[in-house]
Scaffold this motif. Sequence first.
Motif, short mmCIF file in Angstrom:
data_model
loop_
_atom_site.label_atom_id
_atom_site.label_comp_id
_atom_site.label_asym_id
_atom_site.label_seq_id
_atom_site.Cartn_x
_atom_site.Cartn_y
_atom_site.Cartn_z
N GLY A 24 -17.26 13.73 -56.12
CA GLY A 24 -18.77 14.98 -55.50
C GLY A 24 -18.45 15.92 -57.03
O GLY A 24 -19.35 16.53 -56.76
N LEU A 25 -17.00 16.42 -56.91
CA LEU A 25 -17.06 17.71 -57.65
C LEU A 25 -17.37 17.22 -59.15
O LEU A 25 -18.52 18.17 -59.88
N VAL A 26 -17.57 16.06 -59.92
CA VAL A 26 -17.68 15.58 -60.80
C VAL A 26 -19.02 15.80 -60.87
O VAL A 26 -20.24 16.66 -62.05
N GLN A 27 -19.74 15.21 -60.64
CA GLN A 27 -20.78 15.02 -59.85
C GLN A 27 -21.70 16.20 -59.98
O GLN A 27 -22.96 16.67 -59.98
N THR A 28 -21.42 17.44 -58.92
CA THR A 28 -22.43 18.36 -59.05
C THR A 28 -21.93 19.99 -60.20
O THR A 28 -22.03 21.09 -59.92
N GLY A 29 -21.16 19.17 -61.01
CA GLY A 29 -20.76 20.34 -62.18
C GLY A 29 -19.68 20.53 -63.11
O GLY A 29 -19.65 21.53 -63.22
N LEU A 30 -18.65 20.10 -61.79
CA LEU A 30 -17.09 20.40 -62.01
C LEU A 30 -16.98 19.71 -64.03
O LEU A 30 -16.95 18.67 -63.93
N SER A 31 -15.64 19.96 -64.49
CA SER A 31 -15.41 19.79 -65.89
C SER A 31 -14.56 18.49 -64.88
O SER A 31 -14.07 18.50 -64.35
#
Length: 255
Positions: free
Chosen positions: A136-143
Motif C-alpha cells: 500500500g505504501l509503495v502504490q501510494t508513492g513511497l520509494s
Amino acid sequence: MNGMGLYEERNTWVHRSDPVTKLFYGITVSAIPYILPYMGVAAFFLCLNILLLVLAKVFRKILPILFLSFFLMLSIVIVHGIFHPDNRTPLFSAGGIHFYREGLSLAALLIIRLLNMICGFGVVILTTKPDLLVNGLVQTGLSPRIGYVIHSVFRIIPQMVATVNKIKDAQRARGVETEGNLLTRAKALFPLLVPVIMSSLIATKERTMALELRGFGSKGKRTFLKEYEEGRYSRQARWFFLLLLFGSAVWRVLI
C-alpha cells in the motif's frame, strides 16, 4: 507467531482496517505525547492503544515486548529519581538513597510515553500483514527501497529468533550445553553469537542478489500482483491524524 513476522491472524475490525491508515495512527499516537508534555495526554493514548489491542485480541502478544523494556524503565526511574538536576523535594529513601518527587514525576511521564509508543506500534505490527502495508505504501508513492527497509524491520525479529532457535538445536545435538545457570548460559553465548552473525550476513547477501535478479533496481514502470484498495474513509482518517499532529505542534508553540 507465523511466517508473516509478528502479525497475528484474527478476525477483528482492527485487522481489517486499512494498513496505511493504521501506520498513520501508530505514528500519530506515538508522537503527540512527545509534542505535548502532559501526563494526561500520554495516559489517554496509552489507554486507547491498550483498548485497541484488547479489541484486536492481541494484547497478550504485546506483553513479552513490554517485559523486555522493564530494565529500561527501571533505569529511567533510578537515573531521574536520584540524579536529575531539578530534584528538590525528597519523596522516599531506599537503602540510604533519596528519590525525589521532581525526578520521579519526569520518569513516570517518560515511562508512560515509552509504553504508549510500544503499544501504539504494537497495534500496527500485530494486526497488519507487512506485505499489505508495504504494498500500500509503495502504490501510494513511497520509494520501493524505503518500503523494503520497512518490510525488513517487520521481519527481522522473527527471523533472528528462528535463526537462534535453529542454531541452539544444532548445538544441543552436538553436545553443547545451552541451558542451565547463568555461567553455563554465558559460556554458550559466544558459540551461539558467531553463527547468528555469520548467518545474518550470508542471508543479507543472498537477499540482495535475489532482489537484483528480480529487477528491484529497475527504473521502469512497476506493476503489482495485487492492487492496493484504499479502505472506506481511510483518506479522511489519515488527514485527521495529520491535523492532530499539526494541531499539537501549534499548541506546543503557542502555549
